[in-house]
Every structure is written in structure tokens, then in C-alpha cells.
Design a protein around this motif. Sequence first.
Motif, PDB file in Angstrom:
ATOM      1  N   HIS A  42      -0.590 -14.259   2.490  1.00  0.00           N
ATOM      2  CA  HIS A  42      -1.904 -13.624   2.400  1.00  0.00           C
ATOM      3  C   HIS A  42      -1.806 -12.123   2.668  1.00  0.00           C
ATOM      4  O   HIS A  42      -2.470 -11.310   2.005  1.00  0.00           O
ATOM      5  CB  HIS A  42      -2.838 -14.279   3.412  1.00  0.00           C
ATOM      6  CG  HIS A  42      -4.134 -13.565   3.633  1.00  0.00           C
ATOM      7  ND1 HIS A  42      -5.109 -13.468   2.668  1.00  0.00           N
ATOM      8  CD2 HIS A  42      -4.619 -12.905   4.728  1.00  0.00           C
ATOM      9  CE1 HIS A  42      -6.137 -12.788   3.140  1.00  0.00           C
ATOM     10  NE2 HIS A  42      -5.865 -12.440   4.384  1.00  0.00           N
ATOM     11  N   LYS A  43      -0.961 -11.747   3.593  1.00  0.00           N
ATOM     12  CA  LYS A  43      -0.877 -10.339   4.000  1.00  0.00           C
ATOM     13  C   LYS A  43      -0.072  -9.499   3.011  1.00  0.00           C
ATOM     14  O   LYS A  43      -0.396  -8.327   2.778  1.00  0.00           O
ATOM     15  CB  LYS A  43      -0.244 -10.244   5.393  1.00  0.00           C
ATOM     16  CG  LYS A  43      -0.221  -8.829   5.955  1.00  0.00           C
ATOM     17  CD  LYS A  43       0.330  -8.819   7.373  1.00  0.00           C
ATOM     18  CE  LYS A  43       0.350  -7.396   7.930  1.00  0.00           C
ATOM     19  NZ  LYS A  43       0.886  -7.359   9.319  1.00  0.00           N
ATOM     20  N   LYS A  44       0.966 -10.097   2.415  1.00  0.00           N
ATOM     21  CA  LYS A  44       1.899  -9.308   1.605  1.00  0.00           C
ATOM     22  C   LYS A  44       1.227  -8.548   0.461  1.00  0.00           C
ATOM     23  O   LYS A  44       1.431  -7.329   0.331  1.00  0.00           O
ATOM     24  CB  LYS A  44       3.004 -10.216   1.058  1.00  0.00           C
ATOM     25  CG  LYS A  44       4.060  -9.449   0.267  1.00  0.00           C
ATOM     26  CD  LYS A  44       5.168 -10.365  -0.220  1.00  0.00           C
ATOM     27  CE  LYS A  44       4.715 -11.228  -1.377  1.00  0.00           C
ATOM     28  NZ  LYS A  44       5.828 -11.973  -1.993  1.00  0.00           N
ATOM     29  N   PRO A  45       0.405  -9.181  -0.395  1.00  0.00           N
ATOM     30  CA  PRO A  45      -0.159  -8.443  -1.530  1.00  0.00           C
ATOM     31  C   PRO A  45      -1.526  -7.823  -1.247  1.00  0.00           C
ATOM     32  O   PRO A  45      -2.178  -7.323  -2.162  1.00  0.00           O
ATOM     33  CB  PRO A  45      -0.282  -9.528  -2.601  1.00  0.00           C
ATOM     34  CG  PRO A  45      -0.633 -10.751  -1.820  1.00  0.00           C
ATOM     35  CD  PRO A  45       0.051 -10.614  -0.477  1.00  0.00           C
ATOM     36  N   THR A  46      -1.985  -7.870   0.002  1.00  0.00           N
ATOM     37  CA  THR A  46      -3.301  -7.343   0.336  1.00  0.00           C
ATOM     38  C   THR A  46      -3.176  -6.168   1.289  1.00  0.00           C
ATOM     39  O   THR A  46      -2.137  -5.969   1.916  1.00  0.00           O
ATOM     40  CB  THR A  46      -4.192  -8.426   0.973  1.00  0.00           C
ATOM     41  OG1 THR A  46      -3.558  -8.914   2.166  1.00  0.00           O
ATOM     42  CG2 THR A  46      -4.426  -9.578   0.012  1.00  0.00           C
ATOM     43  N   LEU A  47      -4.257  -5.412   1.400  1.00  0.00           N
ATOM     44  CA  LEU A  47      -4.280  -4.253   2.271  1.00  0.00           C
ATOM     45  C   LEU A  47      -5.430  -4.389   3.268  1.00  0.00           C
ATOM     46  O   LEU A  47      -6.412  -5.085   3.015  1.00  0.00           O
ATOM     47  CB  LEU A  47      -4.464  -2.974   1.453  1.00  0.00           C
ATOM     48  CG  LEU A  47      -3.284  -2.585   0.554  1.00  0.00           C
ATOM     49  CD1 LEU A  47      -3.711  -1.531  -0.448  1.00  0.00           C
ATOM     50  CD2 LEU A  47      -2.106  -2.090   1.383  1.00  0.00           C
ATOM     51  N   SER A  48      -5.307  -3.687   4.397  1.00  0.00           N
ATOM     52  CA  SER A  48      -6.331  -3.742   5.421  1.00  0.00           C
ATOM     53  C   SER A  48      -7.662  -3.260   4.867  1.00  0.00           C
ATOM     54  O   SER A  48      -7.722  -2.284   4.120  1.00  0.00           O
ATOM     55  CB  SER A  48      -5.941  -2.872   6.623  1.00  0.00           C
ATOM     56  OG  SER A  48      -4.783  -3.372   7.234  1.00  0.00           O
ATOM     57  N   GLY A  49      -8.729  -3.958   5.259  1.00  0.00           N
ATOM     58  CA  GLY A  49     -10.055  -3.558   4.827  1.00  0.00           C
ATOM     59  C   GLY A  49     -10.903  -3.172   6.012  1.00  0.00           C
ATOM     60  O   GLY A  49     -10.554  -2.292   6.782  1.00  0.00           O
ATOM     61  N   VAL A  50     -12.018  -3.858   6.198  1.00  0.00           N
ATOM     62  CA  VAL A  50     -12.902  -3.638   7.334  1.00  0.00           C
ATOM     63  C   VAL A  50     -13.022  -4.961   8.075  1.00  0.00           C
ATOM     64  O   VAL A  50     -13.366  -5.981   7.482  1.00  0.00           O
ATOM     65  CB  VAL A  50     -14.293  -3.153   6.884  1.00  0.00           C
ATOM     66  CG1 VAL A  50     -15.222  -3.010   8.077  1.00  0.00           C
ATOM     67  CG2 VAL A  50     -14.166  -1.828   6.138  1.00  0.00           C
ATOM     68  N   GLY A  51     -12.736  -4.960   9.365  1.00  0.00           N
ATOM     69  CA  GLY A  51     -12.761  -6.205  10.115  1.00  0.00           C
ATOM     70  C   GLY A  51     -11.623  -7.116   9.674  1.00  0.00           C
ATOM     71  O   GLY A  51     -10.481  -6.686   9.516  1.00  0.00           O
ATOM     72  N   MET A  76      -6.739   1.048   3.701  1.00  0.00           N
ATOM     73  CA  MET A  76      -5.801   0.671   2.652  1.00  0.00           C
ATOM     74  C   MET A  76      -4.624   1.641   2.597  1.00  0.00           C
ATOM     75  O   MET A  76      -3.457   1.242   2.522  1.00  0.00           O
ATOM     76  CB  MET A  76      -6.515   0.637   1.304  1.00  0.00           C
ATOM     77  CG  MET A  76      -7.538  -0.477   1.164  1.00  0.00           C
ATOM     78  SD  MET A  76      -8.595  -0.253  -0.279  1.00  0.00           S
ATOM     79  CE  MET A  76      -7.390  -0.431  -1.609  1.00  0.00           C
ATOM     80  N   VAL A  77      -4.940   2.937   2.626  1.00  0.00           N
ATOM     81  CA  VAL A  77      -3.893   3.957   2.557  1.00  0.00           C
ATOM     82  C   VAL A  77      -2.978   3.873   3.778  1.00  0.00           C
ATOM     83  O   VAL A  77      -1.747   3.945   3.660  1.00  0.00           O
ATOM     84  CB  VAL A  77      -4.515   5.363   2.438  1.00  0.00           C
ATOM     85  CG1 VAL A  77      -3.437   6.437   2.548  1.00  0.00           C
ATOM     86  CG2 VAL A  77      -5.250   5.506   1.114  1.00  0.00           C
ATOM     87  N   ALA A  78      -3.585   3.698   4.963  1.00  0.00           N
ATOM     88  CA  ALA A  78      -2.780   3.607   6.180  1.00  0.00           C
ATOM     89  C   ALA A  78      -1.874   2.380   6.158  1.00  0.00           C
ATOM     90  O   ALA A  78      -0.706   2.447   6.558  1.00  0.00           O
ATOM     91  CB  ALA A  78      -3.698   3.569   7.403  1.00  0.00           C
ATOM     92  N   ASP A  79      -2.400   1.238   5.691  1.00  0.00           N
ATOM     93  CA  ASP A  79      -1.626   0.004   5.610  1.00  0.00           C
ATOM     94  C   ASP A  79      -0.446   0.187   4.653  1.00  0.00           C
ATOM     95  O   ASP A  79       0.701  -0.143   4.976  1.00  0.00           O
ATOM     96  CB  ASP A  79      -2.536  -1.129   5.136  1.00  0.00           C
ATOM     97  CG  ASP A  79      -1.900  -2.503   5.287  1.00  0.00           C
ATOM     98  OD1 ASP A  79      -0.670  -2.569   5.463  1.00  0.00           O
ATOM     99  OD2 ASP A  79      -2.616  -3.507   5.218  1.00  0.00           O
ATOM    100  N   MET A  80      -0.734   0.717   3.478  1.00  0.00           N
ATOM    101  CA  MET A  80       0.313   0.925   2.478  1.00  0.00           C
ATOM    102  C   MET A  80       1.402   1.847   3.014  1.00  0.00           C
ATOM    103  O   MET A  80       2.602   1.552   2.919  1.00  0.00           O
ATOM    104  CB  MET A  80      -0.299   1.518   1.217  1.00  0.00           C
ATOM    105  CG  MET A  80       0.720   1.919   0.164  1.00  0.00           C
ATOM    106  SD  MET A  80      -0.054   2.772  -1.231  1.00  0.00           S
ATOM    107  CE  MET A  80      -0.610   4.279  -0.446  1.00  0.00           C
ATOM    108  N   SER A  81       1.000   2.968   3.581  1.00  0.00           N
ATOM    109  CA  SER A  81       1.973   3.948   4.038  1.00  0.00           C
ATOM    110  C   SER A  81       2.783   3.446   5.221  1.00  0.00           C
ATOM    111  O   SER A  81       3.971   3.763   5.354  1.00  0.00           O
ATOM    112  CB  SER A  81       1.280   5.260   4.394  1.00  0.00           C
ATOM    113  OG  SER A  81       0.246   5.051   5.314  1.00  0.00           O
ATOM    114  N   LEU A  82       2.138   2.653   6.084  1.00  0.00           N
ATOM    115  CA  LEU A  82       2.865   2.087   7.217  1.00  0.00           C
ATOM    116  C   LEU A  82       3.971   1.163   6.735  1.00  0.00           C
ATOM    117  O   LEU A  82       5.088   1.168   7.271  1.00  0.00           O
ATOM    118  CB  LEU A  82       1.897   1.338   8.134  1.00  0.00           C
ATOM    119  CG  LEU A  82       2.521   0.678   9.367  1.00  0.00           C
ATOM    120  CD1 LEU A  82       3.155   1.723  10.274  1.00  0.00           C
ATOM    121  CD2 LEU A  82       1.476  -0.117  10.139  1.00  0.00           C
TER     122      LEU A  82
END
Length: 326
Positions: A87-96, A216-222
Motif C-alpha cells: 500500500h505504501k510503495k506506490p502511494t504518497l503521503s496525503g493528509v491524515g 507528496m513532495v516531501a514523501d517522494m524526496s525522502l
Amino acid sequence: MSEKYNSWTPSTPSHQVSAPNIADLATTRDLVIRMPGGVKVHRGASEKLRSDNNVTRKRKAKVTVDIFQSEHLDEGNRIARAIRAAHKKPTLSGVGKERILMNTLAIEYDETMSAHGSELTAMMDKFFYSLGHLRHKWVSEGGKLADNGEYIDASGKSTGVRWPTEDECRSKFKLDIIPGTIQDIDDIRFGGLPESLRDRFKNDVIAVQERRFNGMVADMSLRVSESLERVVDRMKEYGVDENGKVVGKFTDTLIPNVREIAGLLSHFNITNDPNIEDIRRRLVTEICNVDENKLRDDPSLRKSLGGSAEDILSRLSSFSNIHKKD
């Protein structure tokens, strides 16, 4: 490395494209997994333990038992962990708790999660059907801990561990993937509201969108920075000591993990930022194409690979807000 790179966030340089309407590019997914558990606190045995040892506070001493010890439940928990990772691999952080799923990855995501979900449901059915056997095993192997009659309080109430019914166990299990849409400000109807409230609601929606985008940007870059950090660290630390012992070992997943990140970057770069595309291209050409089977035997290849990874991290810091920490 003595220093670590944290995630970067855009500092809105002149080259950067404005954030697009995320509602046109993605949807959301919330994953809910609950699993039953057989580890229980045995109240009667805990009270006797504290009494026999003059322990006055309950938190200081307690007896826990595992009434199930089921290979099917163990396998179910393993599958549940795999589902969370998938679930986490192809998705990015959103809100909550929501995570953002790009439309370009939706079909693959849904197929993967459906397959995992079917596997977990089938395994949990095996567990539920085995409850009768597990109960017999608990009674035969649990000794006095499984005999509730040994633990009766002053009011005559059992303080042992009560065996749950199948319905109770099934009610503890839940697997649900909740799809959602990202609200666009243009889709909201504000008719009939005072102007002050319309402005407030619009600003709230815009603020949520900005948090989604920044997350999303922070998750991707991390993910990118962490994968590169591992490469830099492992290439510097790997070697053989004076006794011929290998130090600084790294696993065979080191380079494949970078390949996975590089493959996702083309989907995650929703602003079509040329700098992010340059990072993706360099990951592919300078790191992903390395033959990992040769890394342990070729010091010059390790040095070259580590240098490339470090230079890409430096490239990130040249146009992003990267902070270093000890």
C-alpha cells in the motif's frame, strides 16, 4: 556517513512549475487492517505472581499467555505486513491517514492489493476454522493457566483467560481499502453562503491542497534521499579487516531498491520538474545499471558508485531545501 540528508521540499525556485490540480492526477486510498491476537494478560496468574512476590503495583509484574500460537495467524500477520508495504510503495503521503495514488499507478495498485487481500482472507479463514483445535491445544498444553477454575476471585468470578468465540475472533479481523477523491475547489458549491464563509471554506480547501502537495513532495524526496544515503554509507563502510572478516555488509536489495525508486519517480514527478527528471535519469544511468554482483569484489566500482550517489545527493541540495544533521 557522519552527516545525514533529510527530505527536501521545493523552495519555489524560478525554474519550478506551479503545482498542478492534484484532483485531475490522483485519487486517495485509506488502508484499514485489524488482526485478532492471542496474547492476553492472565489476571489470576498475574495477581498470584504479585502476591507471592509482594509486588504492590500491577504494572510492575504481570503474566501474559498466547492462547492461539497458530501458524495460520502468524502467516496472516506476515501477509498483513506485506499488504501495508504494498500500500505504501506506490502511494504518497496525503493528509491524515489518506495516501495519494497517482492515476498512472491505480490499475497496478488495485491488482496487487486485490491479490494480497484474497491471500489474507483465505489464510484467516484457515485460522478461524482451526479455533476448535487451538482451544483443545490450549487446554492440553496451558496447564493451570488454561484452567479458569484455578483463578476465582472473592466474588466467585473467574479471573482466568476466557476463550473467545469464532464470531468474536472474526469481528476482530478487518481488511478494507477505502477509495476517495481529492476535492477540487471548483467542484464545491458555495451558493447561499455569506461571502465571509465562502472565502473561509475556499481558503480551507486550498490549505488542505497545499498540505497534500507538500506532503507528496516531501514523501517522494525522502525516499530518494534515503535510498542514496544507504548506497553512500554501504560503499564507504564495506571492506575486510586485518583478520579477513567482512565489515559493513550490504544486502543484494541495495541496488534493486534504487531501481524501484527510479521507476516510481516518473509517476511521482507531478510538476514535471526538470531537476527531478534529471535525478531520475542519473539514478537509472549511474546507479541502476551497476552490476551488484561485482560490487563486493571491485573496490573501484564501489568507490565510483558511492561517488555517484553522493554527487546526486549534492545535486538535490543545490536546488532544494535540504538540511543536514549529525
